[in-house]
Design an enzyme around this catalytic site. Structure first.
Site, PDB file in Angstrom:
ATOM      1  CG  ASP A 271      -2.147   0.915   0.964  1.00  0.00           C
ATOM      2  OD1 ASP A 271      -2.069   1.765   0.044  1.00  0.00           O
ATOM      3  OD2 ASP A 271      -3.144   0.814   1.692  1.00  0.00           O
TER       4      ASP A 271
HETATM    5  C1  BGC Z   1      -4.899   3.403  -0.049  1.00  0.00           C
HETATM    6  C2  BGC Z   1      -5.005   2.396  -1.179  1.00  0.00           C
HETATM    7  C3  BGC Z   1      -4.806   3.086  -2.503  1.00  0.00           C
HETATM    8  C4  BGC Z   1      -3.490   3.819  -2.479  1.00  0.00           C
HETATM    9  C5  BGC Z   1      -3.201   4.544  -3.769  1.00  0.00           C
HETATM   10  C6  BGC Z   1      -3.643   4.234  -0.145  1.00  0.00           C
HETATM   11  O1  BGC Z   1      -3.625   5.251   0.791  1.00  0.00           O
HETATM   12  O2  BGC Z   1      -4.929   2.740   1.185  1.00  0.00           O
HETATM   13  O3  BGC Z   1      -6.256   1.764  -1.134  1.00  0.00           O
HETATM   14  O4  BGC Z   1      -4.860   2.151  -3.534  1.00  0.00           O
HETATM   15  O5  BGC Z   1      -3.507   4.771  -1.435  1.00  0.00           O
HETATM   16  O6  BGC Z   1      -4.019   5.640  -3.923  1.00  0.00           O
END
Ligand code: BGC
Length: 694
Positions: A271
């Site tokens: 993530d």
């Molecule tokens: C989120 C993810 C997301 C990523 C990219 C993160 O903060 O938890 O779900 O895909 O950001 O935007």
């Protein structure tokens, strides 16, 4: 002789240099390309290209797809292109604006995950996935960072709206359908957030403490199903720790369970975290660091040189990056048209919304409307529908059909003096706007105070009232009890006053719940005549809702999650930061919280007692609406359920007077199988053959 040798040596050396120079990545020469990569190049392939694409709208940086969450780094001399990763899940999240182009490139805003699972229709969810995959392809995106599929452990999790269910089977099947749809278009999906990422409070550090049996039965089971049934190209390792170890650094989770046991053959990415032990992530089987920093590349190089990172582990990850790259549209030279069929996709969004809206109450046939009524619409949400949640799950959609617009399109009359008051209120109190809300979505306008005179005038002038109650939630924060899970005092007052006034005049009241997650209903559900759970139904939500209210569409959604009578009936109630008042967790998450229960760490003390698994037990409190619940405008009879060798055969007949669809689920006592009929005309039957999941 000597001279001849020298000449041939020079000749061979130049030949191999030429071969090196012309070596270009192909799906069948990964070994050769791996052999030609320098250590720096290898390190750069497993580290994403940073926040450049996400922030392109602000910085003006020229990137292939502005607003995409991330990219990988190219190695041009070997023909390795950068690939583009973009959120999900309710549509493709990219900026509508592109450098040098005047037009806007919007993406379809589909309904949220909780609504999709309320359809109990995997074919329909696959269709949604296909539409999203196609938009990704035509806008230049290689991997969609979706579906979100964490278990809805507790109703207050701020991101529940992105997720499917409290039940692992329903969640896993829905995710698999979504992935199949996306990947049928030749772009990748990414199941997230792996795993046990069930709260937003202190999301970068919180340690989910979950016994292994509980993990495997509930929190991993859905991912296992999705991996086995749809082979997602990628998996996203979550932010949190799991039993003391960051999931992104956990070889047990990412290698033993995911790959060795389940046979996952794709790529694992982080993530969007910058700061972890990158070498430990690589060793654990986390292949791609997103969004990625140069410091991580340097860290890997340094550690590899010092022998603190095994070359073998790095090579494994590099190979997986290359295996992903060669599958992508960018590698294959696909030229995005920038012109997906948005009209066709809007129709898919509406179809999904129509099937996922759940009719919770319908006293004395209050619904459908008879058609000639004038409707008084109360609640800001009646005029400003919340189509989806906030954060990375927000989609830049071209429009949102609100409920008042939807009703007008259905030819229904509104009580205009009230509508005018609300519209003026919204003009005076528009939703918050900043660069962040532009990027990530914003909560709606505040509720409008109502005077008794206003309610009475509407009671006199209209035939029926609709009260919309709205909730917004999103990434980075969990929900609260007051005024969120529970109705606010203002909302209660509005509901009571409208019900008293309209009922005294012999007129009916319908409540529409425009919410991303579960809310309390037990204390007020006796007040209105009908309750419609619209969830956050995407850009076509107002049309879908209006068509359900008017009876053009017969509701067929069923709850994918329990609505408890009281928050504290939930076994997880106090093992969740329900009373957290600290900083928003977008930024919070320092070590100083490590010893704070439910913030630094969260003990899943409820064990297997998640959702209906608890409430079906003897002695458990009664719920407000059970898992699987939902009403219809017609009636069905299910005959001859025959069960043999894990297969259930049942014939469903529409015994009512309007066409409708019915969901059949095998609850024995847990969900074992489910299916949905096609649209059955009155008197028509369909035999469903349901395969029990293993
Ligand atoms: C989120 C993810 C997301 C990523 C990219 C993160 O903060 O938890 O779900 O895909 O950001 O935007």
């Amino acid at each position: 002789m000597k001279r001849l040798l020298l000449i041939s040596a020079i000749f061979l050396a130049s030949l191999s240099a030429l071969a090196q120079e012309t070596l270009t990545l192909r799906p069948d020469n990964l070994d050769q390309v791996m052999g030609a990569l320098t250590l720096r190049e290898k390190a750069s392939l497993v580290v994403g290209a940073g926040y450049g694409s996400m922030l392109a709208g602000l910085s003006g940086l020229d990137v292939p797809v502005p607003g995409a969450a991330g990219m990988t780094r190219p190695v041009s001399r070997l023909g390795i292109p950068a690939i583009v990763l973009s959120d999900g899940p309710a549509g493709v999240r990219i900026d509508p604006k592109r450098k040098g182009r005047k037009e806007s490139f919007y993406c379809t805003g589909f309904p949220i995950g909780s609504l999709l699972s309320s359809t109990w229709n995997t074919q329909l969810v696959e269709k949604v996935g296909r539409a999203i995959g196609n938009e990704a392809l035509e806008y230049g995106v290689d991997v969609i960072l979706a579906p979100g599929m964490n278990i809805q452990r507790n109703p207050l999790c701020g991101r529940n709206f992105e997720y499917f269910s409290e039940d692992p089977l329903l969640s896993g099947k829905m995710a698999a359908a979504y992935v199949r749809g996306v990947q049928s278009q030749g772009v990748g999906a990414c199941v997230k957030h792996f795993a046990a990422n069930n709260q937003e409070t202190n999301r970068f550090r919180n340690d989910s403490q979950v016994p292994e049996e509980v993990l495997r039965t509930i929190y991993l089971k859905n991912f296992e199903l999705a991996v086995r049934e749809s082979e997602p190209w990628t998996v996203m390792a979550s932010y949190n720790r799991l039993n003391g170890v960051y999931t992104q650094e956990d070889p047990w989770l990412l290698t033993e369970v995911l790959r060795d046991e389940w046979g996952f053959r794709g790529l694992v990415m982080t993530d969007w975290t910058g700061k972890r032990n990158t070498a430990a992530q690589i060793e654990a089987g986390c292949d791609l660091m997103e969004p990625g920093t140069r410091a991580q590349i340097r860290e890997l190089e340094r550690k590899a040189k010092k022998g603190e990172l095994s070359e073998e582990a790095l090579d494994r990850c590099v190979r997986r990056v290359l295996e992903l790259v060669v599958k992508t549209p960018s590698f294959k030279g696909h030229q995005p048209s920038l012109a997906p069929d948005l009209e066709a996709h809007a129709a898919v969004a509406r179809e999904a919304a129509e099937e996922g809206i759940v009719l919770l109450k319908n006293l004395a046939g209050a619904l459908p409307l008879s058609g000639g009524e004038t409707l008084a619409l109360f609640g800001v949400g009646s005029y400003q529908l919340l189509a989806g949640g906030t954060g990375s799950g927000h989609v830049h959609r071209p429009y949102v059909v609100s409920l008042d617009e939807g009703l007008a399109r259905e030819g229904l009359q509104l009580f205009e003096p009230l509508a005018e008051k609300y519209r003026a209120h919204i003009r005076r109190n528009p939703p918050g706007k900043s660069f962040l809300t532009d990027m990530l979505g914003s909560p709606g306008s505040p509720e409008m105070p109502l005077s008794t005179a206003t309610v009475e005038a509407a009671g006199r002038g209209a035939d029926l009232a609709v009260v919309t109650l709205s909730r917004q939630a999103g990434e980075g924060g969990d929900r609260h009890l007051e005024g969120d899970f529970l109705l606010s005092n203002q909302e209660k007052k509005m509901l009571v006053e409208v019900c008293e006034t309209f009922h005294a005049l012999g007129k009916k009241v319908i409540v529409v719940l425009n919410v991303g997650g579960v809310v309390e209903t037990a204390s007020w559900k006796h007040l209105p005549d009908a309750i419609v759970l619209a969830w956050q139904p995407g850009q076509e939500g107002g049309s879908a809702l209006a068509r359900i209210l008017s009876g053009r569409v017969c509701p067929s959604g069923r709850l994918p999650v329990t609505f408890p009578a009281d928050y504290f009936d939930l076994p997880s109630a106090t093992h969740f930061p329900y009373d957290y008042t600290g900083r928003a967790s977008m930024t919070a998450g320092s070590r100083k919280d490590d010893d704070v229960r439910n913030v630094g760490y969260t003990v899943y003390e409820e064990g297997l007692d998640v959702g209906y698994r608890y409430f079906i037990q003897e002695g458990a409190p009664a719920v407000s609406y059970p898992f699987g619940f939902g009403l219809s405008y017609t009636t069905f009879e299910v005959s001859g359920p025959v069960y043999a060798d894990g297969i259930l055969t049942a014939t469903v007949t529409n015994t009512g007077s309007v066409a409708g669809k019915e969901v059949v689920m095998v609850l024995d006592p847990l969900l074992r199988a489910f299916g949905k009929t096609r649209l059955l005309q009155p008197g028509e039957s369909e035999t469903l053959v349901l395969q029990e999941a293993r």
